[in-house]
Design an enzyme around this catalytic site. Structure first.
Site, PDB file in Angstrom:
ATOM      1  N   TRP A   1       1.213  -1.003   0.147  1.00 52.05           N
ATOM      2  CA  TRP A   1      -0.089  -0.042  -0.040  1.00 52.05           C
ATOM      3  C   TRP A   1       0.873   1.256  -0.082  1.00 52.05           C
ATOM      4  O   TRP A   1       0.545   1.995  -0.680  1.00 52.05           O
ATOM      5  CB  TRP A   1      -1.092   0.399   1.344  1.00 52.05           C
ATOM      6  CG  TRP A   1      -1.347   1.374   1.464  1.00 52.05           C
ATOM      7  CD1 TRP A   1      -2.203   2.187   0.194  1.00 52.05           C
ATOM      8  CD2 TRP A   1      -2.295   1.757   2.651  1.00 52.05           C
ATOM      9  NE1 TRP A   1      -2.757   3.381   1.421  1.00 52.05           N
ATOM     10  CE2 TRP A   1      -2.373   2.954   2.320  1.00 52.05           C
ATOM     11  CE3 TRP A   1      -1.943   0.969   4.375  1.00 52.05           C
ATOM     12  CZ2 TRP A   1      -3.137   3.649   3.286  1.00 52.05           C
ATOM     13  CZ3 TRP A   1      -2.547   1.692   4.968  1.00 52.05           C
ATOM     14  CH2 TRP A   1      -2.851   3.555   5.063  1.00 52.05           C
TER      15      TRP A   1
ATOM     16  N   TYR B   1      -2.314   2.574  -5.402  1.00 54.44           N
ATOM     17  CA  TYR B   1      -1.404   2.127  -4.705  1.00 54.44           C
ATOM     18  C   TYR B   1      -0.619   3.092  -5.927  1.00 54.44           C
ATOM     19  O   TYR B   1      -0.588   2.735  -6.991  1.00 54.44           O
ATOM     20  CB  TYR B   1      -1.218   1.164  -3.618  1.00 54.44           C
ATOM     21  CG  TYR B   1      -1.713   0.233  -3.135  1.00 54.44           C
ATOM     22  CD1 TYR B   1      -3.267   1.200  -2.585  1.00 54.44           C
ATOM     23  CD2 TYR B   1      -1.943  -0.197  -3.065  1.00 54.44           C
ATOM     24  CE1 TYR B   1      -3.713   0.851  -1.560  1.00 54.44           C
ATOM     25  CE2 TYR B   1      -2.693  -1.387  -1.637  1.00 54.44           C
ATOM     26  CZ  TYR B   1      -3.255  -0.687  -1.376  1.00 54.44           C
ATOM     27  OH  TYR B   1      -4.699  -1.624  -0.556  1.00 54.44           O
TER      28      TYR B   1
ATOM     29  N   ARG C   1       6.519   6.445   9.585  1.00 55.95           N
ATOM     30  CA  ARG C   1       5.478   7.093   8.923  1.00 55.95           C
ATOM     31  C   ARG C   1       4.637   7.863   9.302  1.00 55.95           C
ATOM     32  O   ARG C   1       4.425   8.695   8.825  1.00 55.95           O
ATOM     33  CB  ARG C   1       4.534   6.012   8.756  1.00 55.95           C
ATOM     34  CG  ARG C   1       3.401   5.811   8.031  1.00 55.95           C
ATOM     35  CD  ARG C   1       2.258   4.531   8.316  1.00 55.95           C
ATOM     36  NE  ARG C   1       3.096   3.642   7.506  1.00 55.95           N
ATOM     37  CZ  ARG C   1       2.353   2.692   7.378  1.00 55.95           C
ATOM     38  NH1 ARG C   1       1.536   2.350   7.857  1.00 55.95           N
ATOM     39  NH2 ARG C   1       3.324   1.152   7.009  1.00 55.95           N
TER      40      ARG C   1
ATOM     41  N   GLN D   1      12.266  -6.536   7.926  1.00 49.90           N
ATOM     42  CA  GLN D   1      11.082  -6.042   8.547  1.00 49.90           C
ATOM     43  C   GLN D   1       9.878  -7.085   8.222  1.00 49.90           C
ATOM     44  O   GLN D   1       9.109  -8.226   9.129  1.00 49.90           O
ATOM     45  CB  GLN D   1      10.232  -4.224   7.906  1.00 49.90           C
ATOM     46  CG  GLN D   1      11.394  -2.884   8.669  1.00 49.90           C
ATOM     47  CD  GLN D   1      10.153  -1.969   8.139  1.00 49.90           C
ATOM     48  OE1 GLN D   1      10.028  -1.906   7.310  1.00 49.90           O
ATOM     49  NE2 GLN D   1      10.185  -1.345   8.709  1.00 49.90           N
TER      50      GLN D   1
END
Length: 334
Positions: free
Chosen positions: A21, A54, A227, A290
């Site tokens: 996304w 996206y 973020r 991650q």
């Protein structure tokens, strides 16, 4: 990796899915995106989620190039349609014209002949539901998708769409809502409805846009590069969770994560997977490490006592109101 059926369908997906996304085509360079996808594949992830909107369609292209050469039958690819992908009046919504044109664009960018699940990215109040479902049925009958699903639909909308899908003999198998230990709005109505109808949840944001990793500390500025500091990476979206009372309670989860032998992020992903109606949790990544870390939540069984303590800590700041299920859905076509 562990695998689950998508609802009561015959489709089996990895219980950790990889989604792009906010990253591919915008937040990270393509070589890093490809490395993240490789890490997902190496970890046993077979399910990949994307959408035409996206990164203004670039995310699908990045995913398509990264998966090129992989055995297609060994992958489950999900994409979505609804949000604007061009300047025209019909470059949006769930009208027949946009659905039929969008699936062709998605397949071209993904470099595949079909997607496993084609999903309505939101409910379109400006288009008759019958028109939308008939278009989706034709997408399936043409072989361009195997199953259909929705994202962020209310229980009432899901029930109506499922009834039409049954009439059209099209397999409606998935719901893709936001779900985490801090955002539990689907539990009251959407989950019971989907359990009844045989629809599985493929949930997004299981770590609450990073808040449940514990990296955001009460009284401190957000970490550089997170973020919350990146307008393209969803800063406005995560801001509503950066309240002191939320961040303080997230920090209280540290001992529970340590007790379970997990990081906070792994605990958060494992938590959503304890819900039997959840078929998969979507993780995203800006670094391959991650992915490697978060997939360790696969197969984890959390003890009832630990889950009860998590509830005790987070319930006072978690959102449960079913009315907020579709709060990000437009009232008219975007």
């Amino acid at each position: 990796m562990e695998f689950r059926h998508l609802g009561r369908s015959g489709l089996i997906i990895s219980e950790i899915a990889y989604g792009n996304w906010l990253t591919h085509g915008s937040q990270v360079e393509e070589d890093t995106a490809a490395a993240c996808i490789r890490a997902a594949l190496d970890a046993g992830i077979t399910t990949f989620d994307t959408a035409d909107v996206y990164a203004e369609t670039r995310a699908e292209s990045v995913l398509g190039r990264a998966l090129k050469g992989e055995r297609r039958e060994g992958l489950e690819i999900l994409t979505k349609v609804f949000w604007p992908t061009g300047p025209g009046r019909n470059d949006r919504g769930l009208g027949r014209k946009h659905v039929m044109e969008s699936i062709d664009g998605s397949l071209r960018r993904l470099q595949t002949d079909y997607v496993d699940v084609y999903q309505a990215h939101r409910y379109d109040p400006s288009t008759p539901l019958e028109e939308t479902m008939e278009a989706f049925a034709d997408v399936v009958r043409s072989g361009k998708a195997l199953y259909i699903g929705v994202s962020e639909w209310t229980a009432e909308q899901i029930r109506a769409g499922h009834a039409l899908a049954r009439e059209l003999r099209v397999p409606f198998v998935s719901s893709q809502p936001q779900y985490s230990a801090l955002w539990r709005v689907i539990e009251g109505e959407v989950v019971p409805t989907c359990e009844e109808l045989g629809i599985g949840q493929v949930v997004w944001s299981p770590i609450a846009q990073g808040v449940l990793t514990g990296k955001y500390k009460p009284g401190a500025e957000p970490p550089a590069g997170s973020r919350a500091t990146d307008e393209k990476g969803g800063a406005n979206f995560v801001a509503r969770l950066l309240r002191p009372e939320v961040l303080e309670r997230v920090q209280q989860l540290q001992p529970l994560a340590a007790e379970a032998g997990l990081s906070l992020a792994q605990l958060a992903v494992a938590w959503v997977l304890q819900n039997p109606n959840v078929s998969a949790a979507i993780i995203g990544a800006s670094r391959p490490e991650q992915v490697t870390e978060n997939v360790k939540a696969a197969g984890v069984k959390l003890e009832p006592a630990l889950l009860a303590r998590m509830d005790e800590i987070l319930s006072p700041v978690a959102e449960f109101d079913p009315a907020r299920t579709a709060e990000n859905a437009p009232k008219t076509r975007p």
